[in-house]
Motif scaffolding. Structure first.
Motif, mmCIF file in Angstrom:
data_model
loop_
_atom_site.group_PDB
_atom_site.id
_atom_site.type_symbol
_atom_site.label_atom_id
_atom_site.label_comp_id
_atom_site.label_asym_id
_atom_site.label_seq_id
_atom_site.Cartn_x
_atom_site.Cartn_y
_atom_site.Cartn_z
ATOM 1 N N TYR A 4 40.647 -5.355 -4.630
ATOM 2 C CA TYR A 4 41.960 -5.872 -4.260
ATOM 3 C C TYR A 4 43.033 -4.871 -4.655
ATOM 4 O O TYR A 4 42.853 -4.069 -5.584
ATOM 5 C CB TYR A 4 42.238 -7.209 -4.949
ATOM 6 C CG TYR A 4 41.350 -8.344 -4.494
ATOM 7 C CD1 TYR A 4 41.603 -9.020 -3.306
ATOM 8 C CD2 TYR A 4 40.252 -8.738 -5.249
ATOM 9 C CE1 TYR A 4 40.802 -10.070 -2.885
ATOM 10 C CE2 TYR A 4 39.434 -9.794 -4.834
ATOM 11 C CZ TYR A 4 39.714 -10.443 -3.649
ATOM 12 O OH TYR A 4 38.911 -11.473 -3.235
ATOM 13 N N THR A 8 47.639 -8.183 -5.453
ATOM 14 C CA THR A 8 46.703 -9.294 -5.295
ATOM 15 C C THR A 8 45.875 -9.491 -6.551
ATOM 16 O O THR A 8 45.618 -10.627 -6.969
ATOM 17 C CB THR A 8 45.781 -9.042 -4.091
ATOM 18 O OG1 THR A 8 46.574 -8.861 -2.907
ATOM 19 C CG2 THR A 8 44.833 -10.206 -3.885
ATOM 20 N N ALA A 9 45.441 -8.386 -7.181
ATOM 21 C CA ALA A 9 44.650 -8.486 -8.402
ATOM 22 C C ALA A 9 45.437 -9.181 -9.510
ATOM 23 O O ALA A 9 44.909 -10.030 -10.239
ATOM 24 C CB ALA A 9 44.202 -7.096 -8.847
ATOM 25 N N TYR A 11 47.931 -11.247 -9.059
ATOM 26 C CA TYR A 11 48.132 -12.630 -8.625
ATOM 27 C C TYR A 11 46.912 -13.488 -8.949
ATOM 28 O O TYR A 11 47.026 -14.609 -9.456
ATOM 29 C CB TYR A 11 48.422 -12.638 -7.129
ATOM 30 C CG TYR A 11 48.410 -13.992 -6.480
ATOM 31 C CD1 TYR A 11 49.458 -14.890 -6.655
ATOM 32 C CD2 TYR A 11 47.350 -14.377 -5.659
ATOM 33 C CE1 TYR A 11 49.445 -16.136 -6.039
ATOM 34 C CE2 TYR A 11 47.335 -15.607 -5.034
ATOM 35 C CZ TYR A 11 48.382 -16.482 -5.231
ATOM 36 O OH TYR A 11 48.363 -17.718 -4.622
ATOM 37 N N LEU A 12 45.704 -12.967 -8.685
ATOM 38 C CA LEU A 12 44.484 -13.713 -8.966
ATOM 39 C C LEU A 12 44.214 -13.813 -10.466
ATOM 40 O O LEU A 12 43.694 -14.825 -10.942
ATOM 41 C CB LEU A 12 43.307 -13.042 -8.261
ATOM 42 C CG LEU A 12 43.363 -13.035 -6.724
ATOM 43 C CD1 LEU A 12 42.191 -12.240 -6.158
ATOM 44 C CD2 LEU A 12 43.352 -14.453 -6.175
ATOM 45 N N ASP A 14 46.375 -14.133 -12.738
ATOM 46 C CA ASP A 14 47.316 -15.062 -13.347
ATOM 47 C C ASP A 14 46.766 -16.490 -13.378
ATOM 48 O O ASP A 14 47.242 -17.335 -14.138
ATOM 49 C CB ASP A 14 48.633 -15.027 -12.581
ATOM 50 C CG ASP A 14 49.751 -15.741 -13.320
ATOM 51 O OD1 ASP A 14 49.731 -15.735 -14.565
ATOM 52 O OD2 ASP A 14 50.625 -16.308 -12.657
ATOM 53 N N ARG A 15 45.751 -16.749 -12.527
ATOM 54 C CA ARG A 15 45.074 -18.054 -12.485
ATOM 55 C C ARG A 15 46.022 -19.222 -12.205
ATOM 56 O O ARG A 15 45.854 -20.329 -12.725
ATOM 57 C CB ARG A 15 44.302 -18.305 -13.777
ATOM 58 C CG ARG A 15 43.184 -17.323 -14.025
ATOM 59 C CD ARG A 15 42.425 -17.656 -15.290
ATOM 60 N NE ARG A 15 41.344 -16.711 -15.508
ATOM 61 C CZ ARG A 15 40.122 -16.816 -14.972
ATOM 62 N NH1 ARG A 15 39.845 -17.833 -14.173
ATOM 63 N NH2 ARG A 15 39.191 -15.912 -15.219
ATOM 64 N N ALA A 18 46.652 -21.168 -6.059
ATOM 65 C CA ALA A 18 46.526 -20.175 -4.989
ATOM 66 C C ALA A 18 46.979 -20.771 -3.657
ATOM 67 O O ALA A 18 46.637 -21.905 -3.317
ATOM 68 C CB ALA A 18 45.084 -19.699 -4.884
ATOM 69 N N ILE A 20 46.667 -19.769 0.135
ATOM 70 C CA ILE A 20 45.925 -18.838 0.990
ATOM 71 C C ILE A 20 45.957 -19.312 2.438
ATOM 72 O O ILE A 20 45.851 -20.507 2.718
ATOM 73 C CB ILE A 20 44.452 -18.726 0.531
ATOM 74 C CG1 ILE A 20 44.384 -18.331 -0.944
ATOM 75 C CG2 ILE A 20 43.696 -17.715 1.375
ATOM 76 C CD1 ILE A 20 42.995 -18.389 -1.520
ATOM 77 N N ARG A 111 42.489 -12.592 5.440
ATOM 78 C CA ARG A 111 42.994 -13.538 4.451
ATOM 79 C C ARG A 111 44.284 -12.990 3.868
ATOM 80 O O ARG A 111 44.383 -11.807 3.541
ATOM 81 C CB ARG A 111 41.960 -13.749 3.350
ATOM 82 C CG ARG A 111 42.426 -14.674 2.220
ATOM 83 C CD ARG A 111 41.281 -14.994 1.279
ATOM 84 N NE ARG A 111 40.674 -13.780 0.741
ATOM 85 C CZ ARG A 111 39.531 -13.763 0.068
ATOM 86 N NH1 ARG A 111 38.876 -14.889 -0.131
ATOM 87 N NH2 ARG A 111 39.056 -12.630 -0.401
ATOM 88 N N PHE A 113 47.452 -13.892 0.953
ATOM 89 C CA PHE A 113 47.885 -14.692 -0.192
ATOM 90 C C PHE A 113 49.408 -14.832 -0.189
ATOM 91 O O PHE A 113 50.127 -13.877 0.130
ATOM 92 C CB PHE A 113 47.446 -14.043 -1.507
ATOM 93 C CG PHE A 113 45.954 -14.040 -1.715
ATOM 94 C CD1 PHE A 113 45.309 -15.132 -2.288
ATOM 95 C CD2 PHE A 113 45.198 -12.939 -1.345
ATOM 96 C CE1 PHE A 113 43.941 -15.125 -2.487
ATOM 97 C CE2 PHE A 113 43.820 -12.923 -1.538
ATOM 98 C CZ PHE A 113 43.187 -14.025 -2.109
ATOM 99 N N ASP A 115 52.804 -16.464 -2.560
ATOM 100 C CA ASP A 115 53.281 -16.986 -3.839
ATOM 101 C C ASP A 115 53.639 -18.458 -3.617
ATOM 102 O O ASP A 115 54.495 -18.774 -2.783
ATOM 103 C CB ASP A 115 54.509 -16.204 -4.304
ATOM 104 C CG ASP A 115 54.936 -16.576 -5.715
ATOM 105 O OD1 ASP A 115 55.042 -17.795 -5.999
ATOM 106 O OD2 ASP A 115 55.157 -15.666 -6.538
#
Length: 215
Positions: A4, A8-9, A11-12, A14-15, A18, A20, A111, A113, A115
């Motif tokens: 990623y 994006t990395a 964002y993911l 941060d848990r 999501a 999408i 795909r 992502f 916010d």
């Protein structure tokens, strides 16, 4: 493991929740003109432009796509089918199935992502699938019901299941725009052919004659 971009990395990692969306890009032949045209659909609520590979593509939404299955990735030659359900026979879907010839039409899935707080796009869409349409059945319900449309797509492994050309007959080839390449396949190898002044024949040469002198 999929790579990623930095946004994006982060964002993911941060848990957080999501947000999408999935983008579907079809490329099919127009039944009237014969020209290859494209059509974009996505799981969003309205039409939107996305830049993919340096090109700006328009994807139609307005609730056209009912949802999406979870893609399964694996090594090997298994041909997996992914089904895309649509909400009724809307104009965009009708164009894909009736205005275009969807058989074996190339398909791309991306795909993207967002916010969840600002509804802003995190990064450019990432391609997650490349394949072709395998089937596109339309189920017509009883009076008062809703038309059910489900497009089945398969991955690139499907191309490995295409039969050898030796199994294709003249009748089948004629269905491909009047192709008569195999018109004489039934007599191939059984007909004498002349090349210049030398005659080539598939029949075996005559046996040599032995002459015995008389005593």
């Amino acid at each position: 493991m999929r790579d990623y971009d930095a946004n994006t990395a982060a964002y993911l990692a941060d848990r957080t929740a999501a947000h999408i969306h999935i983008l579907y890009w079809f490329k099919a032949k127009n039944r009237t003109t014969g020209a290859v045209e494209t059509l974009g659909l996505w799981t969003g609520d309205d039409h939107q432009d996305f830049t993919i590979g340096g090109d700006v593509r328009t994807y139609y939404g307005a609730g056209t796509v009912a949802g999406t299955e979870t893609l399964t990735y694996e090594t090997g030659l298994s041909v997996r089918t992914h089904r895309i359900p649509f909400k009724g026979l809307k104009p965009e879907i009708e164009q894909l199935l009736k205005g275009y010839d969807p058989r074996l039409a190339p398909v791309e899935m991306h795909r993207v992502f967002y916010d969840p707080d600002t509804a802003q796009q995190i990064a450019p869409p990432t391609r997650i699938f490349t394949g072709s349409i395998d089937a596109a059945p339309v189920t017509v319900p009883a009076k008062g019901g809703t038309v059910k449309v489900e497009v089945a797509v398969v991955g690139a492994a499907r191309s490995l299941t295409i039969p050898l050309s030796l199994k294709k007959s003249d009748e089948v080839q004629k269905l491909r725009g009047g192709d008569r390449f195999r018109r004489y396949i039934d007599v191939s190898g059984q007909t004498d052919v002349w090349w210049g002044e030398t005659r080539a024949s598939t029949s075996p040469p005559p046996a040599p004659v032995t002459t015995v002198p008389e005593r």
